[in-house]
Enzyme design. Structure first.
Site, short mmCIF file in Angstrom:
data_model
loop_
_atom_site.label_atom_id
_atom_site.label_comp_id
_atom_site.label_asym_id
_atom_site.label_seq_id
_atom_site.Cartn_x
_atom_site.Cartn_y
_atom_site.Cartn_z
N ARG A 213 -10.26 -11.54 2.05
CA ARG A 213 -11.10 -12.59 1.46
C ARG A 213 -10.41 -13.94 1.56
O ARG A 213 -11.07 -14.97 1.65
CB ARG A 213 -11.47 -12.20 0.02
CG ARG A 213 -10.29 -12.01 -0.89
CD ARG A 213 -10.66 -11.21 -2.14
NE ARG A 213 -10.85 -9.78 -1.86
CZ ARG A 213 -11.16 -8.88 -2.78
NH1 ARG A 213 -11.36 -9.22 -4.04
NH2 ARG A 213 -11.32 -7.61 -2.46
N LYS B 28 0.84 -1.20 0.00
CA LYS B 28 0.00 0.00 0.00
C LYS B 28 0.88 1.26 0.00
O LYS B 28 2.01 1.21 0.47
CB LYS B 28 -0.85 0.02 1.27
CG LYS B 28 -1.98 -0.99 1.31
CD LYS B 28 -2.79 -0.85 2.60
CE LYS B 28 -3.91 -1.88 2.68
NZ LYS B 28 -4.96 -1.71 1.66
N1 BES Z 1 -7.98 -3.79 4.41
C1 BES Z 1 -8.19 -3.43 3.07
C2 BES Z 1 -9.51 -2.70 2.84
C3 BES Z 1 -9.70 -1.38 3.52
C4 BES Z 1 -9.58 -0.21 2.79
C5 BES Z 1 -10.06 -1.30 4.84
C6 BES Z 1 -9.80 1.01 3.39
C7 BES Z 1 -10.26 -0.08 5.45
C8 BES Z 1 -10.15 1.07 4.72
C9 BES Z 1 -8.19 -4.66 2.17
O1 BES Z 1 -7.42 -5.72 2.60
C10 BES Z 1 -7.67 -4.23 0.85
O2 BES Z 1 -6.56 -3.81 0.80
N2 BES Z 1 -8.49 -4.34 -0.19
C11 BES Z 1 -8.13 -3.94 -1.49
C12 BES Z 1 -8.65 -4.98 -2.47
C13 BES Z 1 -8.19 -4.79 -3.87
C14 BES Z 1 -6.71 -5.10 -3.97
C15 BES Z 1 -8.98 -5.70 -4.78
C16 BES Z 1 -8.75 -2.59 -1.79
O3 BES Z 1 -9.89 -2.36 -1.41
O4 BES Z 1 -8.07 -1.74 -2.36
ZN ZN Z 2 -5.39 -5.56 1.98
#
Ligand code: BES
Ligand code: ZN
Ligand code: ZN
Length: 496
Positions: free
Chosen positions: A351, A277
């Site tokens: 997931r 990230k």
């Molecule tokens: N933990 C994150 C989702 C999240 C985003 C939680 C903002 C709280 C606030 C999750 O694991 C994630 O990173 N999801 C990705 C999925 C994508 C790579 C398909 C996302 O939402 O960007």
């Molecule tokens: Zn994530």
């Protein structure tokens, strides 16, 4: 903070602040407010006539040294239009009043319910609102907000005949709010203070003291059970994963009645892994275990409220780190169910761990599954911090949950789960892939992935990425973790 029920006449209450609420209508000085007006020599009516007191939602009118009352202050809170008033509004009013008075160094509060409101539900929601509002994120501050602590709240306006109902609501409200605050405490912990191992220890300690059956699976047991999806996320971290299993199994549970499985995502820190990230705002990813914490909090409440239904809570917990052994985009993993997954983005890790979580809950005997997870940024785009995203495979079950959400004042919005979305995660080299091959509907895609592991069990997924954390304080709740979902889930289980 102490909270008790009061049946003494309110005019005689010796308290730092007597609080009640006023409706927005042509004559807002009615019923109990009219009594207060008379006791104070027409003060309330004068304020209404001058336009200072209108009854608009969450308007505060603070009166010092009100004549005719023993209270040091009188606080009148706007409750909006009477036709729209409900228990959710009352909960917020109680919370907002508490935070308003706390900021003014008040120590004791008497919350006076209006005529017709002296029942079980009012006592419950006032208690919930006050206790949740009292929660602060100052555990690691060496200098606390000194002196600014409400010591006691009494819920007033009840007659002796109404006392039993009031006491019942009050003790229910206390259990629910304390469990919500227990979850919020966990969510607040930074990842160096809350690893999967520590989370499991805290869950175990809670379960044992609440009289719940608990089992913590360590990395060895997780490997033996072939939970390959959970392990694939955990392998990038030096912190070992845990699978937390808490069971509530009352003797009153009848055969044939649903066994509810509550599964919560508990990624104690989500860096994204190799699909790392951006650093901006990454610190917030300590709350990526909010789903798991909420489910553990639900179990705490159920242990005290004793529903007649068996509940199995399964919380897969891990860090998502880009260590030397971390999984890499393109890796293929085999979940506990035997399905193979192509991991195209290591940041879509929630997931993965839930795949094994829901499958294991089913194996343990859960017939109805509900998971809660901070799963996608896409749900934040769709619904912001206002609504929880709800995804369901069985409409009657989903409707039941939405009814509980409504009853407990937690905003939730159902999102689509059409079969067409299944195409987006169809695998090229494995059975399925963990991100979409197309564009859009990110939150639904995440849900579709989890659904793959639920078989034909009725299942609901709650995406709480936008709602589990308040970026700004609300009048009735501090900035930080909200504990959203807990009240709805407790209500749902209690309704069986
Ligand atoms: N933990 C994150 C989702 C999240 C985003 C939680 C903002 C709280 C606030 C999750 O694991 C994630 O990173 N999801 C990705 C999925 C994508 C790579 C398909 C996302 O939402 O960007
Ligand atoms: Zn994530
Ligand atoms: Zn995550």
């Amino acid at each position: 903070m102490q909270i008790t029920l009061e049946t003494k006449p309110y005019a005689a209450l010796e308290t730092d602040a007597l609080v009640s609420y006023v409706f927005e209508q042509s004559d807002s000085v009615q019923g109990r407010i009219s009594e207060i007006d008379q006791a104070t020599g027409g003060l309330v009516r004068r304020l209404a006539q001058s336009g200072e007191l209108t009854g608009k939602n969450l308007e505060f009118t603070l009166i010092h040294a009100p004549v005719g009352l023993k209270a040091v202050r009188l606080l009148l809170v706007g409750a909006g239009k009477r036709e729209q008033f409900n228990s959710a509004t009352l909960r917020k009013i109680a919370g907002a009043a508490l935070r308003y008075l706390k900021a003014r160094s008040v120590k004791s509060v008497a919350f006076l319910v209006r005529e017709g409101d002296a029942n079980e539900e009012s006592a419950q929601v006032v208690t919930e609102g006050a206790l949740a509002a009292d929660f602060e994120s100052d555990k690691y501050k060496t200098e606390k907000k000194n002196g600014k602590n409400i010591e006691s709240v009494s819920v007033a306006g009840y007659s002796d005949a109404e006392r039993a109902a009031g006491e019942k609501g009050l003790s229910k409200g206390r259990v629910i709010a304390e469990s919500q605050n227990f979850a919020r405490d966990l969510i607040n912990e930074p990842s160096n203070k809350l690893t999967p191992t520590i989370l499991a220890q805290k869950a175990e300690a809670m379960a044992k003291s609440a009289g719940l059956y608990v089992e913590i699976l360590d990395e060895k047991k997780i490997s033996e059970l072939k939970m390959g999806a959970l392990l694939s996320v955990a392998q990038g971290s030096v912190e070992p994963p845990r699978m937390i299993v808490i069971t509530y199994n009352p003797p009153s549970a009848k055969p044939g009645v649903p066994v509810i499985g509550l599964i919560g995502k508990a990624v104690t820190f989500d860096t994204g892994g190799i699909s790392i990230k951006p650093s901006e705002g990454m610190e917030k990813m300590k709350y990526d275990m909010a789903g798991g914490a909420t489910m553990i909090g639900v179990m705490r409440a159920l242990a005290a409220l004793k529903p007649n239904v068996k509940v199995i809570c399964v919380v897969p917990s891990t860090e998502n780190m880009p260590g030397g052994r971390a999984q890499k985009p393109g890796d293929i993993q085999t979940a506990m169910s035997g399905k193979t997954i192509e991991v195209l983005n290591t940041d879509a890790e929630g997931r993965l761990i839930l795949a094994d979580g829901v499958y294991y809950a089913k194996q343990l005997g859960a017939t109805h599954l509900i998971d809660a997870a901070t799963l996608t940024g896409a749900i934040v785009v769709a619904l912001a911090g206002v609504n929880v995203g709800v995804f369901g495979s069985d409409q009657p079950f989903t409707d039941k949950l939405l009814a509980s959400a409504k009853a407990t004042g937690e905003k939730m919005w159902q999102m689509p789960m059409d079969d067409e979305y299944r195409e987006f995660i169809k695998g090229t080299v494995a059975d399925i892939q963990n991100i979409s091959s197309g564009k859009g509907a990110g939150a639904t895609i995440g849900a579709m992935f989890i659904k793959e592991f639920t078989g034909d069990s009725p299942w609901i997924h709650l995406d709480i990425a936008g709602t589990a954390w308040n970026d700004d304080a609300k009048a009735w709740l501090a900035k930080g973790p909200t504990g959203v979902g807990l009240r709805t889930l407790v209500h749902l289980v209690m309704s069986y």
